[in-house]
Motif scaffolding. Structure first.
Motif, PDB file in Angstrom:
ATOM      1  N   UNK A  15     -41.306 -24.786 -10.532  1.00 29.68           N
ATOM      2  CA  UNK A  15     -42.607 -24.367 -10.028  1.00 29.68           C
ATOM      3  C   UNK A  15     -43.093 -25.272  -8.904  1.00 29.68           C
ATOM      4  N   UNK A  16     -42.910 -26.563  -9.078  1.00 27.90           N
ATOM      5  CA  UNK A  16     -43.390 -27.487  -8.053  1.00 27.90           C
ATOM      6  C   UNK A  16     -42.623 -27.321  -6.758  1.00 27.90           C
ATOM      7  N   UNK A  17     -41.292 -27.290  -6.831  1.00 28.98           N
ATOM      8  CA  UNK A  17     -40.508 -27.117  -5.618  1.00 28.98           C
ATOM      9  C   UNK A  17     -40.817 -25.811  -4.910  1.00 28.98           C
ATOM     10  N   UNK A  18     -40.954 -24.759  -5.696  1.00 25.34           N
ATOM     11  CA  UNK A  18     -41.255 -23.434  -5.138  1.00 25.34           C
ATOM     12  C   UNK A  18     -42.640 -23.402  -4.499  1.00 25.34           C
ATOM     13  N   UNK A  19     -43.628 -23.921  -5.195  1.00 21.26           N
ATOM     14  CA  UNK A  19     -44.996 -23.857  -4.668  1.00 21.26           C
ATOM     15  C   UNK A  19     -45.156 -24.723  -3.423  1.00 21.26           C
ATOM     16  N   UNK A  20     -44.515 -25.887  -3.392  1.00 22.44           N
ATOM     17  CA  UNK A  20     -44.605 -26.738  -2.213  1.00 22.44           C
ATOM     18  C   UNK A  20     -43.985 -26.055  -0.998  1.00 22.44           C
ATOM     19  N   UNK A  21     -42.859 -25.398  -1.186  1.00 25.82           N
ATOM     20  CA  UNK A  21     -42.219 -24.693  -0.074  1.00 25.82           C
ATOM     21  C   UNK A  21     -43.105 -23.562   0.438  1.00 25.82           C
ATOM     22  N   UNK A  22     -43.747 -22.856  -0.472  1.00 28.83           N
ATOM     23  CA  UNK A  22     -44.664 -21.792  -0.053  1.00 28.83           C
ATOM     24  C   UNK A  22     -45.857 -22.363   0.707  1.00 28.83           C
ATOM     25  N   UNK A  23     -46.422 -23.435   0.186  1.00 25.25           N
ATOM     26  CA  UNK A  23     -47.641 -23.990   0.779  1.00 25.25           C
ATOM     27  C   UNK A  23     -47.388 -24.629   2.138  1.00 25.25           C
ATOM     28  N   UNK A  24     -46.206 -25.194   2.324  1.00 17.95           N
ATOM     29  CA  UNK A  24     -45.889 -25.857   3.583  1.00 17.95           C
ATOM     30  C   UNK A  24     -45.391 -24.863   4.635  1.00 17.95           C
ATOM     31  N   UNK A  25     -44.695 -23.813   4.208  1.00 19.38           N
ATOM     32  CA  UNK A  25     -44.030 -22.920   5.152  1.00 19.38           C
ATOM     33  C   UNK A  25     -44.612 -21.506   5.167  1.00 19.38           C
ATOM     34  N   UNK A  26     -44.656 -20.856   4.010  1.00 17.64           N
ATOM     35  CA  UNK A  26     -44.946 -19.423   3.994  1.00 17.64           C
ATOM     36  C   UNK A  26     -46.427 -19.098   4.135  1.00 17.64           C
ATOM     37  N   UNK A  27     -47.289 -19.839   3.484  1.00 20.46           N
ATOM     38  CA  UNK A  27     -48.716 -19.531   3.585  1.00 20.46           C
ATOM     39  C   UNK A  27     -49.268 -19.795   4.986  1.00 20.46           C
ATOM     40  N   UNK A  28     -48.881 -20.880   5.649  1.00 19.42           N
ATOM     41  CA  UNK A  28     -49.315 -21.031   7.047  1.00 19.42           C
ATOM     42  C   UNK A  28     -48.808 -19.884   7.933  1.00 19.42           C
ATOM     43  N   UNK A  29     -47.567 -19.459   7.710  1.00 20.21           N
ATOM     44  CA  UNK A  29     -47.026 -18.338   8.484  1.00 20.21           C
ATOM     45  C   UNK A  29     -47.792 -17.060   8.190  1.00 20.21           C
ATOM     46  N   UNK A  30     -48.207 -16.877   6.939  1.00 16.91           N
ATOM     47  CA  UNK A  30     -49.001 -15.711   6.562  1.00 16.91           C
ATOM     48  C   UNK A  30     -50.321 -15.705   7.312  1.00 16.91           C
ATOM     49  N   UNK A  31     -50.969 -16.860   7.389  1.00 23.37           N
ATOM     50  CA  UNK A  31     -52.228 -16.970   8.135  1.00 23.37           C
ATOM     51  C   UNK A  31     -52.016 -16.686   9.613  1.00 23.37           C
ATOM     52  N   UNK A  32     -50.935 -17.220  10.170  1.00 20.14           N
ATOM     53  CA  UNK A  32     -50.652 -17.028  11.588  1.00 20.14           C
ATOM     54  C   UNK A  32     -50.300 -15.586  11.910  1.00 20.14           C
ATOM     55  N   UNK A  33     -49.871 -14.831  10.894  1.00 27.45           N
ATOM     56  CA  UNK A  33     -49.532 -13.425  11.082  1.00 27.45           C
ATOM     57  C   UNK A  33     -50.740 -12.508  10.891  1.00 27.45           C
ATOM     58  N   UNK A  34     -51.929 -13.104  10.811  1.00 25.81           N
ATOM     59  CA  UNK A  34     -53.154 -12.319  10.703  1.00 25.81           C
ATOM     60  C   UNK A  34     -53.633 -12.072   9.290  1.00 25.81           C
ATOM     61  N   UNK A  35     -53.053 -12.788   8.316  1.00 23.31           N
ATOM     62  CA  UNK A  35     -53.408 -12.601   6.909  1.00 23.31           C
ATOM     63  C   UNK A  35     -54.077 -13.863   6.359  1.00 23.31           C
ATOM     64  N   UNK A  36     -55.085 -14.354   7.052  1.00 24.54           N
ATOM     65  CA  UNK A  36     -55.724 -15.605   6.649  1.00 24.54           C
ATOM     66  C   UNK A  36     -56.396 -15.506   5.289  1.00 24.54           C
ATOM     67  N   UNK A  37     -56.998 -14.367   4.980  1.00 14.60           N
ATOM     68  CA  UNK A  37     -57.667 -14.207   3.693  1.00 14.60           C
ATOM     69  C   UNK A  37     -56.657 -14.286   2.549  1.00 14.60           C
TER      70      UNK A  37
END
Length: 201
Positions: A74-96
Motif C-alpha cells: 500500500x505504501x509503495x503504491x500510494x507514494x507512486x500515485x501521489x508523486x506521479x499519477x495524481x499530479x498528472x491527473x491535475x495537469x490533465x484538467x482533473x484537479x478536483x
C-alpha cells in the motif's frame, strides 16, 4: 465509526463486488501490458489479496504479519500515485479528482496509524481492518472506473508516466518480476519496518 467516517460513507458509498469487478475489467481492456495503468491494476490485485490474507489470519502473530505485508504494498503504491499519477491527473484538467484522491489517501494513512495501535487479538482490530478495506476498495474503484480512465485518455507522455510510476514504486518496494513487493521491502516488513502510517491505493 466516527461522525466523519459516517459522512464520508454517505458521500462515497461502497460499490458492490460486481461493480468493482466490472470496473477492473474495463480498465484492463484499455491498458497496455507494459504501461502504468496495467501496473496499477496489478498492484490493486495484490492489495485485494493482502486484505483477504488479513481477514483470514486468526492468530495475533499471523494478523500482524499480514498487516505488515499489506502496509508495504500500500505504501509503495500510494507514494507512486501521489508523486506521479495524481499530479498528472491535475495537469490533465482533473484537479478536483486529483485533490479528492490525495484527501482519501491521507485519510487512509491516518486510519492505518490507528490500526497499528490496536491489539491484533481484539475484535476492534478486525473492525478497523474492515473499515480500512472498505475505504481502500472504494478508492480503487474510483480510480479504475473514472479517474485513471481520464488520465489514460488525456495525459501526454504516457511512456514517461509508466517509467516514473515504476521508478517511484520500486524506490520503496524494490524491484520484483511480478511488479509486487521487492525482496528488500518484504524483508523490512518481516522485521517490522514496513508498517508505519503509509497507506493508500
Amino acid at each position: 465509526m466516527s461522525v466523519v467516517d459516517k459522512v464520508l460513507g454517505k458521500i462515497t458509498p461502497m460499490p458492490n463486488d460486481e461493480k468493482r469487478a466490472e470496473a477492473t475489467a474495463n480498465a484492463r481492456a484499455i491498458a497496455s501490458r507494459d504501461g502504468w495503468l496495467w501496473m496499477v491494476l496489478d498492484h490493486h490485485d495484490q492489495i485485494r489479496a493482502c486484505f483477504e490474507a488479513c481477514r483470514d489470519a486468526e492468530s495475533a502473530e499471523d494478523r500482524v504479519a499480514a498487516m505488515k505485508e499489506l502496509a508495504v504494498i500500500l505504501k509503495g503504491h500510494s507514494l507512486a500515485e501521489e508523486v506521479v499519477l495524481y499530479p498528472a491527473l491535475a495537469q490533465a484538467g482533473e484537479k478536483m479528482h486529483a485533490g479528492h484522491a490525495y484527501s482519501e489517501q491521507t485519510t487512509a494513512k491516518m486510519q492505518m496509524a490507528e490500526w497499528e495501535n490496536i491489539a491484533p487479538s481484539t475484535p476492534q482490530w478486525k473492525d478497523k481492518l474492515e473499515h480500512i478495506r472498505g475505504a481502500v476498495l472504494t478508492h480503487m474503484y474510483e480510480e479504475e472506473s473514472s479517474w485513471f480512465l481520464h488520465l489514460k485518455d488525456k495525459a501526454d507522455r504516457q511512456d514517461h508516466l509508466t517509467d516514473r510510476y515504476r521508478e517511484e514504486f520500486e524506490r520503496y518496494c524494490g524491484e520484483s518480476a511480478d511488479g509486487g513487493m521487492g525482496r528488500s521491502a518484504a524483508q523490512d516488513a518481516s522485521r517490522g519496518d514496513g508498517l508505519g502510517a503509509g497507506m493508500g491505493a
